[in-house]
Motif scaffolding. Structure first.
Motif, short mmCIF file in Angstrom:
data_model
loop_
_atom_site.label_atom_id
_atom_site.label_comp_id
_atom_site.label_asym_id
_atom_site.label_seq_id
_atom_site.Cartn_x
_atom_site.Cartn_y
_atom_site.Cartn_z
N ASP A 54 38.30 -9.99 -76.98
CA ASP A 54 37.89 -11.22 -76.31
C ASP A 54 38.68 -11.47 -75.03
OD1 ASP A 54 40.22 -11.55 -77.75
OD2 ASP A 54 39.76 -13.57 -78.46
N TYR A 55 39.59 -10.57 -74.67
CA TYR A 55 40.40 -10.73 -73.46
C TYR A 55 39.64 -10.15 -72.27
CZ TYR A 55 44.77 -11.40 -70.87
OH TYR A 55 45.73 -11.84 -69.99
N PRO A 56 39.58 -10.86 -71.13
CA PRO A 56 38.83 -10.37 -69.96
C PRO A 56 39.55 -9.22 -69.26
CG PRO A 56 39.90 -12.46 -69.45
CD PRO A 56 40.12 -12.22 -70.91
N LEU A 57 39.14 -8.00 -69.54
CA LEU A 57 39.82 -6.81 -69.03
C LEU A 57 39.80 -6.71 -67.51
CD1 LEU A 57 38.83 -4.01 -71.56
CD2 LEU A 57 41.09 -5.00 -71.17
N ALA A 58 38.83 -7.36 -66.87
CA ALA A 58 38.75 -7.29 -65.41
C ALA A 58 40.01 -7.82 -64.75
CB ALA A 58 37.53 -8.06 -64.91
N LEU A 59 40.72 -8.74 -65.43
CA LEU A 59 41.95 -9.30 -64.88
C LEU A 59 43.10 -8.31 -64.91
CD1 LEU A 59 41.87 -12.88 -66.46
CD2 LEU A 59 41.19 -12.22 -64.15
N LEU A 60 42.94 -7.23 -65.67
CA LEU A 60 44.02 -6.27 -65.87
C LEU A 60 43.75 -4.97 -65.13
CD1 LEU A 60 44.50 -6.79 -69.72
CD2 LEU A 60 45.60 -8.04 -67.84
N SER A 61 42.95 -5.02 -64.10
CA SER A 61 42.55 -3.78 -63.40
C SER A 61 43.73 -3.04 -62.78
CB SER A 61 41.51 -4.10 -62.33
OG SER A 61 42.02 -5.04 -61.39
N ALA A 62 44.83 -3.74 -62.47
CA ALA A 62 46.00 -3.10 -61.87
C ALA A 62 46.94 -2.51 -62.92
CB ALA A 62 46.76 -4.09 -61.00
N ALA A 266 57.95 -13.64 -59.06
CA ALA A 266 57.87 -14.96 -59.67
C ALA A 266 57.24 -15.97 -58.72
CB ALA A 266 59.27 -15.43 -60.09
N ALA A 267 57.58 -15.88 -57.44
CA ALA A 267 57.02 -16.79 -56.44
C ALA A 267 55.52 -16.60 -56.31
CB ALA A 267 57.70 -16.56 -55.09
N CYS A 268 55.08 -15.36 -56.23
CA CYS A 268 53.63 -15.10 -56.14
C CYS A 268 52.92 -15.66 -57.36
CB CYS A 268 53.38 -13.60 -56.04
SG CYS A 268 53.95 -12.85 -54.50
N CYS A 269 53.56 -15.57 -58.51
CA CYS A 269 52.97 -16.05 -59.75
C CYS A 269 52.75 -17.56 -59.72
CB CYS A 269 53.86 -15.66 -60.93
SG CYS A 269 53.21 -16.13 -62.54
N VAL A 270 53.77 -18.32 -59.34
CA VAL A 270 53.67 -19.78 -59.45
C VAL A 270 52.81 -20.39 -58.35
CG1 VAL A 270 55.95 -19.87 -60.52
CG2 VAL A 270 55.75 -20.33 -58.06
N GLU A 271 52.53 -19.65 -57.31
CA GLU A 271 51.78 -20.19 -56.19
C GLU A 271 50.27 -20.28 -56.44
OE1 GLU A 271 55.02 -18.72 -52.82
OE2 GLU A 271 53.06 -17.74 -52.96
N ALA A 272 49.82 -19.76 -57.59
CA ALA A 272 48.40 -19.82 -57.94
C ALA A 272 48.30 -20.03 -59.45
CB ALA A 272 47.69 -18.54 -57.51
N PHE A 273 47.10 -20.34 -59.91
CA PHE A 273 46.90 -20.57 -61.33
C PHE A 273 46.69 -19.25 -62.06
CE2 PHE A 273 45.76 -24.80 -59.76
CZ PHE A 273 46.49 -25.59 -60.65
N GLY A 274 47.27 -19.18 -63.27
CA GLY A 274 47.07 -18.02 -64.12
C GLY A 274 47.59 -16.75 -63.49
N LEU A 275 46.83 -15.67 -63.68
CA LEU A 275 47.23 -14.35 -63.20
C LEU A 275 46.86 -14.10 -61.75
CD1 LEU A 275 45.96 -12.32 -66.31
CD2 LEU A 275 48.33 -12.98 -65.83
N SER A 276 46.12 -15.01 -61.14
CA SER A 276 45.53 -14.73 -59.83
C SER A 276 46.56 -14.51 -58.73
CB SER A 276 44.58 -15.86 -59.42
OG SER A 276 45.27 -17.10 -59.33
N GLY A 277 47.70 -15.19 -58.79
CA GLY A 277 48.71 -15.03 -57.74
C GLY A 277 49.33 -13.65 -57.70
#
Length: 302
Positions: A54-62, A266-277
């Motif tokens: 049930d996990y969206p694999l498209a988010l893990l393409s990298a 860490a900065a890239c992470c917090v600057e957007a929602f979820g995994l998108s940053g």
């Protein structure tokens, strides 16, 4: 270079923020954030974690997910955030035994790794994995501590023994408070260093206040401020930091450079929602931010 291996978990979280706003069914988990943080600098990383269909694999393409053992469903959590920056993740009732969503000893043998990060997981499981990774000739092991449904009766001596078995210890400020209650961060760091002199790098994650760190043998305590330009969502920032530090240390064995790479992740992470940053940053931008961050490192006598 062999890909950094991230041992952790995947989760789908329902988040409640201090201002009362909520976000439901957010894909995340320590394996996702740490592997994406490592991939920023290493090009990719290998996730070693049970993965529900049930996990969206498209988010893990990298990320290389070929070592992810399939399970019926992804762990579900409540994530509750407080005004002081602290947070608490609590498993839904059907997922309360979260060891079922963490890697096992057999997962170590699904591939080879010279560098491995152990994200938060039950204490006994982490200790077993450290021992097995060493037997399988992992040269660099980094460790973050379990702050998820903490219930195991672990003594300070047991915790210190586990810390001494790794190369990079990357706890949160809250983790350090559990080990050395009541001590300020710098003093807790000194106490820990006395107990674990051979650990190559100890770096305490302090949220918006950045990172306080000590390199083995150094006469300086390093302070790295947060590199975030804005804050949208702090979920996963600590995991992204850990993955990036491992990737940097494994690549060039320069602890300060690895720390800087961690602060940028860490900065890239917090600057957007979820995994998108962590999924939308080009290498040129990373290098530019790294050069800027180098100018803000402070040191004081250890």
């Amino acid at each position: 270079m062999m890909l950094p291996a991230i041992f952790g978990n995947f989760a789908i979280d329902d988040l409640v923020f201090p201002d009362g706003t909520t976000r439901w069914a957010v894909p995340g988990g320590s394996a996702a954030y740490a592997a994406l943080g490592a991939a920023l600098w290493a090009g990719s990383a290998s996730a070693v974690a049970p993965l529900g269909d049930d996990y969206p694999l498209a988010l893990l393409s990298a990320i290389d997910t070929t070592r992810c053992r399939q399970i019926p469903h992804t762990m579900r959590n409540w994530g509750l955030y407080e005004e002081d920056g602290s947070r608490c993740f609590v498993s839904r009732s059907r997922d309360r035994d979260w060891s079922l969503f963490c890697p096992s000893i057999s997962d170590v043998h699904t591939g080879r790794q010279t560098a491995a990060h152990l994200a938060p997981m039950p204490f006994a499981r982490a200790s077993e994995l450290i021992d097995e990774l060493r037997r399988c000739e992992a040269r660099i092991i980094s460790l973050d501590l379990d702050n998820h449904d903490v219930s195991e009766p672990v003594t300070r001596d047991e915790q210190l023994e586990q810390i001494r078995a790794v190369d990079l210890f990357l706890p949160s400020k809250q983790d350090m408070q559990r080990i050395f209650p009541g001590l300020p961060v710098a003093l807790a760091l000194r106490q820990l260093r006395e107990c674990a002199p051979a650990v190559a790098l100890i770096a305490i994650k302090c949220g918006a206040a950045g990172v306080v760190a000590h390199i083995a043998g150094s006469q300086q305590i390093l302070s790295l401020p947060s590199a975030a330009r804005s804050v949208a969502d702090t979920t996963g920032a600590g995991d992204a930091f850990c993955g990036a530090v491992l990737a940097g240390f494994a690549s060039h064995a320069d602890p300060l450079q690895a720390l800087l790479q961690g602060t940028i992740a860490a900065a890239c992470c917090v600057e957007a929602f979820g995994l998108s940053g962590l999924r939308k940053v080009d290498r040129k931008t990373l290098e530019e931010r790294l050069r800027l961050a180098q100018n803000h490192v402070e040191s004081s006598l250890f």
